[in-house]
Design a protein around this motif. Sequence first.
Motif, PDB file in Angstrom:
ATOM      1  N   THR A  31       1.484  19.391  -0.576  1.00 19.40           N
ATOM      2  CA  THR A  31       0.673  19.852   0.542  1.00 19.40           C
ATOM      3  C   THR A  31       1.619  20.346   1.627  1.00 19.40           C
ATOM      4  O   THR A  31       2.535  19.624   2.031  1.00 19.40           O
ATOM      5  N   LYS A  32       1.412  21.564   2.087  1.00 16.77           N
ATOM      6  CA  LYS A  32       2.225  22.128   3.163  1.00 16.77           C
ATOM      7  C   LYS A  32       1.602  21.717   4.494  1.00 16.77           C
ATOM      8  O   LYS A  32       0.442  22.029   4.765  1.00 16.77           O
ATOM      9  N   LEU A  33       2.379  21.011   5.314  1.00 15.71           N
ATOM     10  CA  LEU A  33       1.908  20.512   6.598  1.00 15.71           C
ATOM     11  C   LEU A  33       2.672  21.165   7.743  1.00 15.71           C
ATOM     12  O   LEU A  33       3.863  21.460   7.609  1.00 15.71           O
ATOM     13  N   LEU A  34       1.991  21.357   8.845  1.00  9.73           N
ATOM     14  CA  LEU A  34       2.621  21.778  10.099  1.00  9.73           C
ATOM     15  C   LEU A  34       2.529  20.596  11.050  1.00  9.73           C
ATOM     16  O   LEU A  34       1.418  20.124  11.356  1.00  9.73           O
ATOM     17  N   ILE A  35       3.662  20.095  11.502  1.00 12.18           N
ATOM     18  CA  ILE A  35       3.678  18.973  12.447  1.00 12.18           C
ATOM     19  C   ILE A  35       3.402  19.540  13.826  1.00 12.18           C
ATOM     20  O   ILE A  35       4.172  20.352  14.340  1.00 12.18           O
ATOM     21  N   GLU A  36       2.285  19.118  14.425  1.00 14.16           N
ATOM     22  CA  GLU A  36       1.880  19.677  15.720  1.00 14.16           C
ATOM     23  C   GLU A  36       2.337  18.851  16.907  1.00 14.16           C
ATOM     24  O   GLU A  36       2.671  19.408  17.951  1.00 14.16           O
ATOM     25  N   ASP A  37       2.344  17.519  16.764  1.00 13.61           N
ATOM     26  CA  ASP A  37       2.651  16.696  17.930  1.00 13.61           C
ATOM     27  C   ASP A  37       3.171  15.326  17.498  1.00 13.61           C
ATOM     28  O   ASP A  37       2.774  14.812  16.452  1.00 13.61           O
ATOM     29  N   ILE A  38       4.058  14.770  18.320  1.00 10.01           N
ATOM     30  CA  ILE A  38       4.570  13.410  18.123  1.00 10.01           C
ATOM     31  C   ILE A  38       4.265  12.638  19.402  1.00 10.01           C
ATOM     32  O   ILE A  38       4.735  13.002  20.478  1.00 10.01           O
ATOM     33  N   LYS A  39       3.446  11.595  19.293  1.00 12.57           N
ATOM     34  CA  LYS A  39       3.084  10.783  20.458  1.00 12.57           C
ATOM     35  C   LYS A  39       3.732   9.414  20.326  1.00 12.57           C
ATOM     36  O   LYS A  39       3.626   8.775  19.294  1.00 12.57           O
ATOM     37  N   LEU A  40       4.402   8.992  21.395  1.00 13.15           N
ATOM     38  CA  LEU A  40       5.062   7.684  21.392  1.00 13.15           C
ATOM     39  C   LEU A  40       4.323   6.703  22.279  1.00 13.15           C
ATOM     40  O   LEU A  40       3.617   7.008  23.140  1.00 13.15           O
TER      41      LEU A  40
END
Length: 103
Positions: free
Chosen positions: A94-103
């Motif tokens: 599955t090709k994914l686009l990482i949109e956001d990283i929340k900490l």
Amino acid sequence: MYAIVNIAGKQFKVTKDQYVYAPKLQGDIDASVEFDEVLLAENDGTVSVGAPTVDGAKVSGKILDHVKGDKVIVFKKKRRKGYKKKNGHRQEFTKLLIEDIKL
């Protein structure tokens, strides 16, 4: 900012706006997915290591496509016995686009 996240049993180092080929996930194309198994996160030089995961950290992404990998040929042979077996395999990703990283 980057994070090491567990996606379908494999660990990936991801950053924002990065493409990732993960093992096949359930979901439609253009669907949003969220991963909460963040093992390590880095933000402006401060590293947060989870035990086993970082609390409150989430990585969100979008499914772009379901694709197949390169063909792998499996060839078995026993010498002097006339035994030969040729088999092929193509793994699904599955090709994914990482949109956001929340900490």
